[in-house]
Design a protein around this motif. Structure first.
Motif, PDB file in Angstrom:
ATOM      1  N   ILE A 173     -22.999  91.270  22.611  1.00  0.00           N
ATOM      2  CA  ILE A 173     -21.906  90.444  23.132  1.00  0.00           C
ATOM      3  C   ILE A 173     -22.399  89.033  23.428  1.00  0.00           C
ATOM      4  O   ILE A 173     -21.765  88.044  23.041  1.00  0.00           O
ATOM      5  N   ALA A 174     -23.581  88.950  24.066  1.00  0.00           N
ATOM      6  CA  ALA A 174     -24.113  87.624  24.406  1.00  0.00           C
ATOM      7  C   ALA A 174     -24.395  86.820  23.143  1.00  0.00           C
ATOM      8  O   ALA A 174     -24.018  85.636  23.050  1.00  0.00           O
ATOM      9  N   THR A 188     -23.101  87.134  20.124  1.00  0.00           N
ATOM     10  CA  THR A 188     -21.856  86.731  19.460  1.00  0.00           C
ATOM     11  C   THR A 188     -21.194  85.584  20.225  1.00  0.00           C
ATOM     12  O   THR A 188     -20.702  84.630  19.612  1.00  0.00           O
ATOM     13  N   ALA A 189     -21.210  85.684  21.559  1.00  0.00           N
ATOM     14  CA  ALA A 189     -20.558  84.650  22.367  1.00  0.00           C
ATOM     15  C   ALA A 189     -21.261  83.305  22.188  1.00  0.00           C
ATOM     16  O   ALA A 189     -20.608  82.276  21.972  1.00  0.00           O
ATOM     17  N   THR A 203     -20.610  82.048  18.598  1.00  0.00           N
ATOM     18  CA  THR A 203     -19.216  81.635  18.430  1.00  0.00           C
ATOM     19  C   THR A 203     -18.971  80.297  19.120  1.00  0.00           C
ATOM     20  O   THR A 203     -18.371  79.386  18.542  1.00  0.00           O
ATOM     21  N   GLY A 204     -19.470  80.182  20.346  1.00  0.00           N
ATOM     22  CA  GLY A 204     -19.287  78.943  21.098  1.00  0.00           C
ATOM     23  C   GLY A 204     -19.915  77.761  20.385  1.00  0.00           C
ATOM     24  O   GLY A 204     -19.278  76.722  20.193  1.00  0.00           O
TER      25      GLY A 204
END
Lengths: 96, 281
Positions: free
Chosen positions: B69-70, B72-73, B76-77
Protein backbone atom coordinates in the motif's frame (compact mmCIF):
# COMPACT_ATOMS: atom_id res chain seq x y z
CA UNK A 1 10.66 -27.74 -21.03
CA UNK A 2 7.47 -27.86 -19.02
CA UNK A 3 4.01 -27.45 -20.55
CA UNK A 4 3.54 -24.23 -18.59
CA UNK A 5 6.74 -22.71 -19.93
CA UNK A 6 5.82 -23.68 -23.51
CA UNK A 7 2.41 -22.05 -23.10
CA UNK A 8 4.03 -18.91 -21.72
CA UNK A 9 6.47 -18.86 -24.63
CA UNK A 10 3.58 -19.15 -27.12
CA UNK A 11 1.82 -16.24 -25.43
CA UNK A 12 5.03 -14.21 -25.64
CA UNK A 13 5.60 -14.83 -29.36
CA UNK A 14 1.95 -14.20 -30.27
CA UNK A 15 2.05 -11.02 -28.18
CA UNK A 16 5.05 -9.84 -30.19
CA UNK A 17 3.19 -10.50 -33.45
CA UNK A 18 0.12 -8.58 -32.27
CA UNK A 19 2.39 -5.73 -31.19
CA UNK A 20 3.92 -5.54 -34.66
CA UNK A 21 0.51 -5.54 -36.34
CA UNK A 22 -1.31 -3.11 -34.05
CA UNK A 23 0.86 -0.16 -35.08
CA UNK A 24 -0.34 0.99 -38.50
CA UNK A 25 0.21 4.21 -40.37
CA UNK A 26 0.47 6.47 -37.35
CA UNK A 27 0.63 10.17 -38.22
CA UNK A 28 3.80 11.83 -36.91
CA UNK A 29 1.80 14.00 -34.48
CA UNK A 30 0.75 10.85 -32.65
CA UNK A 31 4.27 9.40 -32.30
CA UNK A 32 4.98 10.89 -28.88
CA UNK A 33 1.50 10.18 -27.40
CA UNK A 34 1.70 6.60 -28.69
CA UNK A 35 5.13 6.18 -27.13
CA UNK A 36 3.72 7.53 -23.89
CA UNK A 37 0.72 5.17 -24.09
CA UNK A 38 2.88 2.09 -24.57
CA UNK A 39 5.07 3.43 -21.77
CA UNK A 40 2.04 3.44 -19.45
CA UNK A 41 1.05 -0.09 -20.52
CA UNK A 42 4.37 -1.57 -19.43
CA UNK A 43 3.56 -0.15 -16.02
CA UNK A 44 1.60 -3.38 -15.68
CA UNK A 45 4.85 -4.53 -14.06
CA UNK A 46 3.07 -3.23 -10.94
CA UNK A 47 1.34 -6.62 -10.90
CA UNK A 48 4.75 -8.30 -10.77
CA UNK A 49 5.94 -5.91 -8.06
CA UNK A 50 2.87 -6.70 -5.92
CA UNK A 51 3.33 -10.46 -6.37
CA UNK A 52 6.99 -10.21 -5.34
CA UNK A 53 6.14 -8.09 -2.29
CA UNK A 54 3.39 -10.51 -1.25
CA UNK A 55 5.87 -13.39 -0.92
CA UNK A 56 8.68 -11.30 0.59
CA UNK A 57 10.15 -12.59 3.84
CA UNK A 58 13.44 -10.85 4.52
CA UNK A 59 14.19 -7.17 5.05
CA UNK A 60 16.04 -7.00 1.73
CA UNK A 61 13.07 -8.51 -0.09
CA UNK A 62 10.71 -6.03 1.51
CA UNK A 63 12.99 -3.17 0.48
CA UNK A 64 13.12 -4.46 -3.11
CA UNK A 65 9.34 -4.90 -3.06
CA UNK A 66 8.73 -1.36 -1.84
CA UNK A 67 11.02 0.18 -4.44
CA UNK A 68 9.57 -1.94 -7.25
CA UNK A 69 5.97 -1.15 -6.24
CA UNK A 70 6.64 2.59 -5.96
CA UNK A 71 8.50 2.69 -9.30
CA UNK A 72 5.81 0.69 -11.08
CA UNK A 73 2.91 2.71 -9.64
CA UNK A 74 4.68 5.90 -10.76
CA UNK A 75 5.05 4.41 -14.25
CA UNK A 76 1.35 3.50 -14.50
CA UNK A 77 -0.23 6.62 -13.06
CA UNK A 78 2.23 9.12 -14.50
CA UNK A 79 2.22 7.42 -17.88
CA UNK A 80 -1.55 7.48 -18.28
CA UNK A 81 -2.00 11.03 -16.96
CA UNK A 82 0.72 12.38 -19.27
CA UNK A 83 -0.74 10.55 -22.28
CA UNK A 84 -4.20 11.91 -21.52
CA UNK A 85 -2.82 15.43 -21.19
CA UNK A 86 -1.01 15.15 -24.53
CA UNK A 87 -4.10 13.80 -26.28
CA UNK A 88 -6.24 16.51 -24.69
CA UNK A 89 -4.38 18.96 -26.90
CA UNK A 90 -5.83 17.32 -29.99
CA UNK A 91 -9.35 18.47 -29.16
CA UNK A 92 -9.79 22.20 -28.95
CA UNK A 93 -12.07 23.17 -26.07
CA UNK A 94 -11.51 20.13 -23.93
CA UNK A 95 -7.95 20.86 -22.94
CA UNK A 96 -7.09 20.49 -19.30
CA UNK B 1 -7.49 -24.93 -11.00
CA UNK B 2 -9.51 -23.13 -8.35
CA UNK B 3 -12.39 -20.83 -9.23
CA UNK B 4 -10.43 -17.75 -8.21
CA UNK B 5 -7.52 -18.85 -10.37
CA UNK B 6 -9.83 -19.17 -13.36
CA UNK B 7 -11.38 -15.77 -12.72
CA UNK B 8 -7.93 -14.18 -12.44
CA UNK B 9 -6.72 -15.74 -15.68
CA UNK B 10 -9.85 -14.68 -17.54
CA UNK B 11 -9.48 -11.16 -16.15
CA UNK B 12 -5.87 -11.09 -17.36
CA UNK B 13 -7.08 -12.14 -20.80
CA UNK B 14 -9.67 -9.34 -20.77
CA UNK B 15 -6.95 -6.87 -19.73
CA UNK B 16 -4.73 -8.00 -22.60
CA UNK B 17 -7.61 -7.54 -25.07
CA UNK B 18 -8.25 -4.03 -23.70
CA UNK B 19 -4.55 -3.14 -24.08
CA UNK B 20 -4.54 -4.28 -27.72
CA UNK B 21 -7.84 -2.51 -28.49
CA UNK B 22 -6.59 0.65 -26.79
CA UNK B 23 -3.36 0.70 -28.78
CA UNK B 24 -5.29 0.10 -31.98
CA UNK B 25 -7.53 3.11 -31.29
CA UNK B 26 -4.40 5.22 -30.79
CA UNK B 27 -3.51 4.97 -34.47
CA UNK B 28 -5.78 7.90 -35.36
CA UNK B 29 -6.10 11.29 -33.66
CA UNK B 30 -9.91 11.11 -33.56
CA UNK B 31 -9.98 7.98 -31.40
CA UNK B 32 -6.65 8.30 -29.61
CA UNK B 33 -7.95 9.66 -26.31
CA UNK B 34 -10.60 6.94 -26.15
CA UNK B 35 -7.85 4.42 -26.86
CA UNK B 36 -5.89 5.61 -23.86
CA UNK B 37 -8.97 5.24 -21.64
CA UNK B 38 -9.61 1.73 -22.93
CA UNK B 39 -6.02 0.97 -21.99
CA UNK B 40 -6.58 2.46 -18.50
CA UNK B 41 -9.59 0.15 -18.08
CA UNK B 42 -7.35 -2.79 -19.01
CA UNK B 43 -4.83 -1.74 -16.38
CA UNK B 44 -7.57 -1.45 -13.73
CA UNK B 45 -8.80 -4.96 -14.54
CA UNK B 46 -5.25 -6.34 -14.38
CA UNK B 47 -4.58 -4.73 -11.00
CA UNK B 48 -7.88 -5.86 -9.50
CA UNK B 49 -7.18 -9.42 -10.66
CA UNK B 50 -3.69 -9.29 -9.18
CA UNK B 51 -5.02 -8.15 -5.80
CA UNK B 52 -7.56 -10.97 -5.90
CA UNK B 53 -4.74 -13.42 -6.66
CA UNK B 54 -2.63 -12.14 -3.77
CA UNK B 55 -5.56 -12.35 -1.33
CA UNK B 56 -6.50 -15.82 -2.55
CA UNK B 57 -2.97 -17.19 -2.27
CA UNK B 58 -2.91 -16.44 1.44
CA UNK B 59 -1.94 -12.87 0.84
CA UNK B 60 1.34 -11.80 2.39
CA UNK B 61 2.10 -10.65 5.89
CA UNK B 62 0.81 -7.50 7.54
CA UNK B 63 4.17 -5.93 6.76
CA UNK B 64 3.87 -7.06 3.13
CA UNK B 65 0.45 -5.39 2.80
CA UNK B 66 1.73 -2.23 4.44
CA UNK B 67 4.60 -2.10 1.97
CA UNK B 68 2.35 -2.81 -1.02
CA UNK B 69 0.00 0.00 0.00
CA UNK B 70 2.79 2.41 0.92
CA UNK B 71 4.72 1.73 -2.28
CA UNK B 72 1.65 2.15 -4.46
CA UNK B 73 0.69 5.34 -2.63
CA UNK B 74 4.15 6.87 -2.94
CA UNK B 75 4.46 5.94 -6.62
CA UNK B 76 0.94 7.11 -7.45
CA UNK B 77 1.49 10.42 -5.70
CA UNK B 78 4.84 11.04 -7.37
CA UNK B 79 3.57 10.03 -10.82
CA UNK B 80 0.38 12.05 -10.54
CA UNK B 81 2.11 15.17 -9.24
CA UNK B 82 4.87 15.04 -11.85
CA UNK B 83 2.46 14.37 -14.71
CA UNK B 84 0.17 17.26 -13.73
CA UNK B 85 2.86 19.79 -12.89
CA UNK B 86 5.30 19.42 -15.76
CA UNK B 87 4.87 21.91 -18.64
CA UNK B 88 3.84 20.54 -22.04
CA UNK B 89 7.29 21.26 -23.49
CA UNK B 90 8.96 18.99 -20.95
CA UNK B 91 6.78 15.96 -21.73
CA UNK B 92 9.35 13.82 -23.59
CA UNK B 93 11.80 13.84 -20.69
CA UNK B 94 9.01 13.06 -18.24
CA UNK B 95 7.96 10.07 -20.35
CA UNK B 96 11.60 9.02 -20.25
CA UNK B 97 11.64 9.23 -16.45
CA UNK B 98 8.47 7.12 -16.26
CA UNK B 99 10.08 4.66 -18.65
CA UNK B 100 13.16 4.58 -16.41
CA UNK B 101 11.18 3.71 -13.28
CA UNK B 102 9.26 1.06 -15.23
CA UNK B 103 12.55 -0.54 -16.29
CA UNK B 104 13.84 -0.24 -12.75
CA UNK B 105 10.74 -1.95 -11.38
CA UNK B 106 11.12 -4.76 -13.93
CA UNK B 107 14.77 -5.23 -12.96
CA UNK B 108 13.90 -5.24 -9.24
CA UNK B 109 11.28 -7.96 -9.72
CA UNK B 110 14.09 -10.26 -10.91
CA UNK B 111 16.32 -9.58 -7.90
CA UNK B 112 14.66 -11.84 -5.28
CA UNK B 113 14.72 -14.75 -7.74
CA UNK B 114 18.42 -14.30 -8.48
CA UNK B 115 19.53 -13.81 -4.88
CA UNK B 116 20.59 -17.07 -3.26
CA UNK B 117 19.23 -19.71 -2.94
CA UNK B 118 19.10 -20.01 -6.72
CA UNK B 119 15.77 -20.71 -8.40
CA UNK B 120 15.21 -23.25 -11.18
CA UNK B 121 16.76 -22.77 -14.63
CA UNK B 122 13.45 -21.85 -16.27
CA UNK B 123 13.28 -18.89 -13.88
CA UNK B 124 16.98 -17.97 -13.83
CA UNK B 125 17.22 -17.39 -17.60
CA UNK B 126 14.37 -14.86 -17.89
CA UNK B 127 15.39 -13.34 -14.54
CA UNK B 128 18.91 -12.55 -15.80
CA UNK B 129 17.51 -11.11 -19.05
CA UNK B 130 14.98 -9.09 -17.06
CA UNK B 131 17.67 -7.65 -14.78
CA UNK B 132 20.05 -6.81 -17.64
CA UNK B 133 17.47 -5.20 -19.95
CA UNK B 134 15.64 -3.47 -17.10
CA UNK B 135 18.76 -1.97 -15.55
CA UNK B 136 20.18 -0.77 -18.89
CA UNK B 137 16.83 0.88 -19.60
CA UNK B 138 16.68 2.46 -16.15
CA UNK B 139 20.09 4.10 -16.41
CA UNK B 140 19.80 4.88 -20.13
CA UNK B 141 16.37 6.51 -19.82
CA UNK B 142 17.54 8.71 -16.95
CA UNK B 143 20.49 9.91 -19.04
CA UNK B 144 18.20 10.53 -22.04
CA UNK B 145 15.81 12.51 -19.83
CA UNK B 146 18.77 14.44 -18.44
CA UNK B 147 19.88 15.33 -21.96
CA UNK B 148 16.45 16.71 -22.89
CA UNK B 149 16.19 18.61 -19.60
CA UNK B 150 19.69 20.02 -19.98
CA UNK B 151 21.02 18.33 -16.85
CA UNK B 152 23.34 16.23 -19.00
CA UNK B 153 25.02 17.97 -21.97
CA UNK B 154 22.76 17.55 -25.01
CA UNK B 155 25.73 17.29 -27.34
CA UNK B 156 27.06 13.80 -27.95
CA UNK B 157 29.35 13.05 -25.02
CA UNK B 158 32.24 10.94 -26.19
CA UNK B 159 33.95 9.51 -23.11
CA UNK B 160 37.66 8.90 -23.49
CA UNK B 161 38.32 5.18 -23.35
CA UNK B 162 34.62 4.39 -23.57
CA UNK B 163 35.33 1.35 -25.72
CA UNK B 164 37.79 -0.12 -23.22
CA UNK B 165 35.47 0.66 -20.31
CA UNK B 166 32.48 -0.75 -22.21
CA UNK B 167 34.43 -3.88 -23.07
CA UNK B 168 35.44 -4.34 -19.43
CA UNK B 169 31.86 -3.88 -18.28
CA UNK B 170 30.64 -6.37 -20.89
CA UNK B 171 33.15 -8.99 -19.71
CA UNK B 172 32.30 -8.44 -16.04
CA UNK B 173 28.57 -8.59 -16.80
CA UNK B 174 28.98 -11.71 -18.94
CA UNK B 175 30.95 -13.54 -16.24
CA UNK B 176 28.46 -12.66 -13.49
CA UNK B 177 25.48 -13.43 -15.73
CA UNK B 178 27.06 -16.78 -16.56
CA UNK B 179 27.51 -17.59 -12.86
CA UNK B 180 23.90 -16.61 -12.11
CA UNK B 181 22.61 -18.62 -15.08
CA UNK B 182 24.56 -21.63 -13.89
CA UNK B 183 22.95 -21.24 -10.49
CA UNK B 184 26.29 -20.81 -8.73
CA UNK B 185 26.27 -17.03 -8.48
CA UNK B 186 25.85 -15.42 -5.08
CA UNK B 187 24.87 -11.98 -3.91
CA UNK B 188 28.24 -10.59 -5.05
CA UNK B 189 27.77 -11.73 -8.66
CA UNK B 190 24.27 -10.22 -8.58
CA UNK B 191 25.59 -6.89 -7.28
CA UNK B 192 28.45 -6.73 -9.80
CA UNK B 193 26.09 -7.58 -12.67
CA UNK B 194 23.63 -4.87 -11.57
CA UNK B 195 26.34 -2.19 -11.32
CA UNK B 196 27.93 -3.23 -14.65
CA UNK B 197 24.66 -3.08 -16.60
CA UNK B 198 23.65 0.23 -14.99
CA UNK B 199 27.00 1.71 -16.04
CA UNK B 200 26.55 0.21 -19.51
CA UNK B 201 23.17 1.96 -19.80
CA UNK B 202 24.78 5.32 -19.06
CA UNK B 203 27.66 4.64 -21.46
CA UNK B 204 25.29 3.63 -24.27
CA UNK B 205 23.18 6.80 -24.18
CA UNK B 206 25.89 9.41 -23.44
CA UNK B 207 27.26 9.54 -27.02
CA UNK B 208 23.79 10.06 -28.50
CA UNK B 209 22.89 13.64 -29.45
CA UNK B 210 20.02 15.44 -27.74
CA UNK B 211 18.15 15.81 -31.03
CA UNK B 212 18.02 12.04 -31.35
CA UNK B 213 16.95 11.50 -27.75
CA UNK B 214 13.20 11.04 -28.46
CA UNK B 215 13.94 8.14 -30.80
CA UNK B 216 16.24 6.62 -28.20
CA UNK B 217 13.57 7.00 -25.52
CA UNK B 218 11.16 5.13 -27.78
CA UNK B 219 13.74 2.37 -28.24
CA UNK B 220 14.33 2.17 -24.48
CA UNK B 221 10.55 2.06 -24.06
CA UNK B 222 10.46 -1.03 -26.26
CA UNK B 223 13.28 -2.49 -24.15
CA UNK B 224 11.29 -1.95 -20.96
CA UNK B 225 8.40 -3.81 -22.59
CA UNK B 226 10.71 -6.75 -23.25
CA UNK B 227 12.03 -6.62 -19.68
CA UNK B 228 8.44 -6.67 -18.38
CA UNK B 229 7.70 -9.72 -20.53
CA UNK B 230 10.76 -11.44 -19.02
CA UNK B 231 9.48 -10.49 -15.57
CA UNK B 232 6.25 -12.21 -16.59
CA UNK B 233 8.20 -15.44 -17.07
CA UNK B 234 9.86 -14.91 -13.69
CA UNK B 235 6.69 -14.43 -11.65
CA UNK B 236 4.63 -16.66 -13.98
CA UNK B 237 2.09 -14.01 -14.96
CA UNK B 238 0.54 -14.07 -18.43
CA UNK B 239 -0.63 -10.48 -18.32
CA UNK B 240 2.96 -9.30 -17.89
CA UNK B 241 4.09 -11.49 -20.78
CA UNK B 242 1.34 -10.28 -23.14
CA UNK B 243 1.59 -6.59 -22.24
CA UNK B 244 5.39 -6.70 -22.26
CA UNK B 245 5.58 -8.41 -25.65
CA UNK B 246 2.97 -6.00 -27.00
CA UNK B 247 4.94 -2.95 -25.88
CA UNK B 248 8.25 -4.48 -26.93
CA UNK B 249 7.12 -5.13 -30.50
CA UNK B 250 4.92 -2.05 -31.02
CA UNK B 251 7.62 0.11 -29.42
CA UNK B 252 10.20 -1.26 -31.85
CA UNK B 253 7.93 -0.52 -34.84
CA UNK B 254 7.22 2.96 -33.49
CA UNK B 255 10.95 3.59 -33.03
CA UNK B 256 11.47 2.75 -36.71
CA UNK B 257 8.66 5.12 -37.72
CA UNK B 258 10.07 7.94 -35.58
CA UNK B 259 13.57 7.49 -36.97
CA UNK B 260 12.17 7.47 -40.52
CA UNK B 261 10.16 10.64 -39.82
CA UNK B 262 13.43 12.35 -38.84
CA UNK B 263 15.26 10.95 -41.85
CA UNK B 264 17.70 9.22 -39.56
CA UNK B 265 18.78 5.61 -39.56
CA UNK B 266 18.57 3.80 -36.26
CA UNK B 267 22.14 2.56 -36.65
CA UNK B 268 23.47 6.10 -37.04
CA UNK B 269 21.48 7.24 -34.01
CA UNK B 270 22.79 4.50 -31.75
CA UNK B 271 26.35 5.04 -32.91
CA UNK B 272 25.99 8.60 -31.66
CA UNK B 273 27.95 11.71 -32.44
CA UNK B 274 25.09 13.62 -34.07
CA UNK B 275 22.86 16.44 -32.93
CA UNK B 276 23.68 19.55 -31.00
CA UNK B 277 20.86 19.31 -28.50
CA UNK B 278 19.86 22.86 -29.42
CA UNK B 279 16.80 21.80 -31.35
CA UNK B 280 13.53 21.53 -29.46
CA UNK B 281 12.71 17.92 -28.78
Amino acid sequence: MSAGLLAALSVFVLGLLVGIEVIGKVPATLHTPLMSATNAIHGVILAGALLVTAVAGTAAEYAVGFLATAFAAMNVVGGYVVTDRMLGMFRPGSQR
Amino acid sequence: MSTVDTVVRLAYLAAAVLFVAGLHLMNSPATARRGNRVSIAGMAVAMAATLLLVVDSGGGTALGWTIMIAGTAVGTGAGWAAARAVPMTAMPQLVSVFNAVGGGAAALVAVPELAPPAAGASVRVPAVLDLVIGAVTFAGSLVAAGKLQGLVPGRPVLVRGARVLGGGLAVAAAVCAGLLLAGSGGGVALAILAVAVLAAGVLLVLPIGGADAPVVISLLNACTGTAVAMAGFVVDSNVLIVAGALVGASGAILTGLMAAAMNRSLGAILLGGFGTGDEPA
